[in-house]
Enzyme design. Structure first.
Site, mmCIF file in Angstrom:
data_model
loop_
_atom_site.group_PDB
_atom_site.id
_atom_site.type_symbol
_atom_site.label_atom_id
_atom_site.label_comp_id
_atom_site.label_asym_id
_atom_site.label_seq_id
_atom_site.Cartn_x
_atom_site.Cartn_y
_atom_site.Cartn_z
ATOM 1 C CG HIS A 17 -6.690 -3.200 3.143
ATOM 2 N ND1 HIS A 17 -6.859 -1.864 3.423
ATOM 3 C CD2 HIS A 17 -5.788 -3.257 2.120
ATOM 4 C CE1 HIS A 17 -6.095 -1.141 2.614
ATOM 5 N NE2 HIS A 17 -5.431 -1.962 1.822
ATOM 6 C CD GLU A 18 -4.702 -6.629 0.452
ATOM 7 O OE1 GLU A 18 -4.856 -6.385 -0.759
ATOM 8 O OE2 GLU A 18 -3.962 -5.953 1.192
#
Length: 363
Positions: A17-18
């Protein structure tokens, strides 16, 4: 080992996600000064040329930081590569990239499972298995002498063939014969015996005998060799999981009082993942895809401190022609972050207390 596998899955999904945010910024030439897994005090960090990479104490997510409002940054405020100085579309791409990364990764996990591990299937044998029956059940099934482990081969003269339709066929026979005797042919420990069961009528008038049924056979994995079939089957499964997840969130919002206790935190997710890894590690692919899709949908919700909340700010900016005052945005985001951390800590404490190993300490 299963616990570490589950933790690794959860950590990987947060990193994905990051990385979505990080890569979307870097590929556009936008400055990034922090990449963090977790929140709170720093446990480990590495200072790169421009970006600090860190692992923090509370594993409730992660964040990508930008030097826009960093007082220690030596980047001029008018630098066009600061995130705040970019057009709304560029910023929207960066903010939504984490959600997109989780969705794409979930699909790739399903493709990997289908291509290398195979999909769950079942080697059906004739008949339907009677599963263990509670001791306090008083239905006609027990009175007729049916026992756990029996394999029902014939019901009212109808053969229960080696297919997924065997259970629905038996259920229909039972439901269609309330208060009527049904002859059964049963295999028990290698011997064939004949019994007669009389279903009791339920509240809906349909017959029931008070036992649980299971397919007869053994689970297996079917491998797909056709690349087109792999990608289309993965797409179908992806769509199914997304639909069920969205429906689940809709039910949570519309019926929060009755469904709130089903919300799971990191501890519960790790427990579920560990159980899956213990029983069949190959199912971790689908588990990871499910959690990845959940992370994507949670983050796209228009709530403060989530990606959806930041996209909402961009929408307001687009409609107003200028952003909301910085103090208002910071206040909303900080409040949202505190609520998110509070909820995360509550879920960790609750789910930890509910662990079987912890419960035994208080018995």
């Amino acid at each position: 080992m299963p616990v570490f596998a589950a933790i690794a899955v959860l950590a990987l999904l947060i990193v994905v996600h990051e990385l979505g945010h990080f890569m979307a910024a870097r590929l556009q030439g936008i400055h990034v000064n922090r990449f963090s897994l977790g929140f709170g005090p720093i446990l480990w960090k590495y200072q790169g040329t421009e970006t600090e990479y860190a692992v923090r104490a509370f594993p409730l997510g992660g964040f990508v930081g930008f030097p826009d409002d960093d007082p220690d940054s030596n980047i001029p405020p008018e630098d066009p590569n600061l995130l705040r100085n970019r057009p709304i579309l560029d910023r929207a791409i960066v903010i939504s990239a984490g959600v997109i990364a989780n969705l794409v990764f979930a699909y790739l996990l399903l493709v990997t499972q289908l291509g290398f591990v195979g999909i769950p299937d079942f080697n059906y044998k004739p008949g339907v298995v009677v599963t263990p029956v509670a001791s306090d059940v008083t239905f006609a099934a027990l009175q007729a002498g049916i026992k756990a482990g029996d394999v029902v081969l014939l019901a009212d003269g109808q053969p229960l063939k080696a297919s997924r339709e065997a259970i629905p066929t038996l259920m229909k026979v039972i439901q269609d014969h309330p208060n009527q005797p049904i002859p059964l042919s049963i295999e028990r420990q290698g011997q064939n015996i004949s019994l007669t069961v009389t279903p009791e009528p339920g509240a809906d008038g349909k017959g029931r005998i008070g036992v649980k049924l299971a397919p007869n056979g053994t689970p297996l994995r079917r491998h797909l060799d056709n690349p087109v079939e792999i990608f289309t089957t993965a797409a179908t499964e992806f769509q199914r999981i997304v639909t069920l997840t969205v429906q689940g969130f809709g039910l949570l919002i519309s019926n929060f009082g009755e469904t709130a206790n089903q919300v799971a935190g990191p501890v519960k997710i790790v427990e579920l993942g560990a159980n899956i890894a213990k029983s069949d590690a190959a199912n971790l692919f689908q588990f990871a895809a499910l959690i990845s899709i959940n992370l994507a949908i949670i983050n796209i919700l228009p709530l403060p401190a989530l990606d959806g909340g930041q996209l909402a700010f961009l929408l307001i900016e687009g409609l107003r022609g200028k952003p909301l005052p910085t103090k208002i945005q910071d206040g909303i985001m900080q409040t949202g972050l505190m609520l998110l951390l509070g909820l995360g800590i509550f879920l960790i404490v609750r789910d930890t207390f509910n662990l079987e190993s912890v419960q035994r300490l208080f018995q």
